[in-house]
Write a protein that holds these residues in place. Structure first.
Motif, PDB file in Angstrom:
ATOM      1  N   GLN A  40       5.510  -0.730  13.853  1.00 14.14           N
ATOM      2  CA  GLN A  40       4.383  -0.904  12.935  1.00 14.14           C
ATOM      3  C   GLN A  40       4.020  -2.363  12.688  1.00 14.14           C
ATOM      4  OE1 GLN A  40       3.998   1.201   9.300  1.00 14.14           O
ATOM      5  NE2 GLN A  40       4.984   3.043  10.024  1.00 14.14           N
ATOM      6  N   THR A  51      -0.802  -4.999   6.203  1.00 15.52           N
ATOM      7  CA  THR A  51      -0.357  -3.987   5.245  1.00 15.52           C
ATOM      8  C   THR A  51      -0.753  -4.373   3.833  1.00 15.52           C
ATOM      9  OG1 THR A  51       1.541  -3.489   6.671  1.00 15.52           O
ATOM     10  CG2 THR A  51       1.660  -2.725   4.401  1.00 15.52           C
ATOM     11  N   ARG A  95       0.596   6.858   1.433  1.00 11.86           N
ATOM     12  CA  ARG A  95       1.265   6.228   2.574  1.00 11.86           C
ATOM     13  C   ARG A  95       2.510   7.014   2.967  1.00 11.86           C
ATOM     14  NH1 ARG A  95       2.122   0.415   3.735  1.00 11.86           N
ATOM     15  NH2 ARG A  95       3.941   0.244   5.081  1.00 11.86           N
ATOM     16  N   ALA A  99       3.112   9.287   6.402  1.00  8.37           N
ATOM     17  CA  ALA A  99       4.146   8.833   7.327  1.00  8.37           C
ATOM     18  C   ALA A  99       5.191   9.923   7.560  1.00  8.37           C
ATOM     19  CB  ALA A  99       4.811   7.571   6.793  1.00  8.37           C
ATOM     20  N   ARG A 125      11.568   7.276   8.305  1.00  5.68           N
ATOM     21  CA  ARG A 125      10.171   6.926   8.016  1.00  5.68           C
ATOM     22  C   ARG A 125       9.937   6.809   6.518  1.00  5.68           C
ATOM     23  NH1 ARG A 125       5.092   8.536  11.200  1.00  5.68           N
ATOM     24  NH2 ARG A 125       4.954   6.276  11.200  1.00  5.68           N
ATOM     25  N   ASN A 129       8.673   3.153   4.871  1.00  6.95           N
ATOM     26  CA  ASN A 129       7.370   3.110   4.219  1.00  6.95           C
ATOM     27  C   ASN A 129       7.492   2.978   2.705  1.00  6.95           C
ATOM     28  OD1 ASN A 129       5.008   3.707   6.273  1.00  6.95           O
ATOM     29  ND2 ASN A 129       6.767   4.902   6.937  1.00  6.95           N
TER      30      ASN A 129
END
Length: 274
Positions: A40, A51, A95, A99, A125, A129
């Motif tokens: 990412q 971001t 988010r 994800a 994940r 995140n």
């Protein structure tokens, strides 16, 4: 059979074996987290900067847009702080849920190895995140508080609770959607359509108390409107948000998470083979 005889699977249940398995799980999750970070944020220049820029751009767009139409926000004097205090917590949930819901698809190649499980991919994940979302929120709120006029002391307890609720709800909805999207791929399209007005329905742009009674009765059942209102009480000491029910958000999140985990456990092989 003598009393000292052990079943063939006894070795797998020994404390040493269990401890080794937990250690392996931690190593796998960490490895998946590092892969997530490199994918990412490591492939494009200033990956982490983007971001931060994305939510900042949305907050500034909302602030400038409504500032042209309204004389002052519903709370305080800063449009920037008012929309940031709601949007950042909604964004954290959004988010995470997105994800986590795509964790199996993201790690499909690695899940072919026996040592990697769907749970490892899902929680890897989630952790990445969650950390990035919290860090982004802290940086943006710090910058906003330093640039706007003083709004009074900040109560950090509601902020911490709102973050925790956003994390729990994001994990729950993401896990549930991961199962449904794996079994019924069309659900990804349906969910995208259903949640397009979600930001509007979550109290980011307005105060719950300013809505008509019928709208309040309907939107009260949206857990996100409780989270955004709770978060705003941290920055506006005069805003009571009396309708907020923290335990309602917790119960809904735990039920959705439990159903999602049950579905994932039951249909894991079907999802991996799709």
């Amino acid at each position: 059979m003598s009393e000292s005889a052990s079943p063939p699977y006894a070795k797998a249940l020994t404390p040493a074996s269990s401890q080794k398995r937990r250690f392996t799980t931690v190593r796998v999750i960490v490895a998946l987290m590092l892969r997530e970070i490199s994918t990412q944020y490591g492939r494009t220049p200033g990956g982490f900067i983007w971001t931060i820029i994305q939510p900042l751009g949305m907050i500034m767009f909302l602030s400038l847009g409504f500032q042209l139409m309204l004389r002052q926000p519903a709370l305080g004097t800063s449009f920037l702080l008012f929309y940031a205090s709601g949007y950042l917590f909604f964004s954290l949930f959004n988010r995470l849920s997105n994800a986590v819901s795509r964790s199996i698809k993201f790690s499909s190649a690695l899940l072919k190895f026996p040592v990697v499980t769907w749970g490892d991919s899902l929680f890897a994940r989630f952790f990445v995140n969650a950390l990035m979302g919290i860090l982004t929120g802290i940086l943006l709120l710090t910058w906003i508080l330093l640039t706007v006029e003083s709004q009074g002391p900040i109560d950090f307890a509601p902020v911490a609770v709102a973050i925790g609720l956003s994390l729990l709800l994001g994990l729950a909805v993401g896990t549930f959607n991961c199962a449904l999207m794996g079994v019924f791929p069309i659900w990804a399209v349906v969910w995208d359509i259903l949640t397009r007005p979600l930001m509007i329905a979550s109290g980011v742009l307005y105060l719950y108390e300013g809505l008509p009674d019928i709208a309040q009765k309907v939107l009260w059942y949206n857990p996100l409107i409780h989270i955004t209102a709770l978060a705003r009480t941290a920055f506006y000491s005069t805003y009571p948000a009396a309708f907020v029910n923290i335990w309602y958000v917790v119960y809904v999140s735990l039920v959705v998470l439990l159903v999602g985990l049950i579905l994932m456990r039951k249909y894991a092989l079907v999802i991996l083979n799709n």
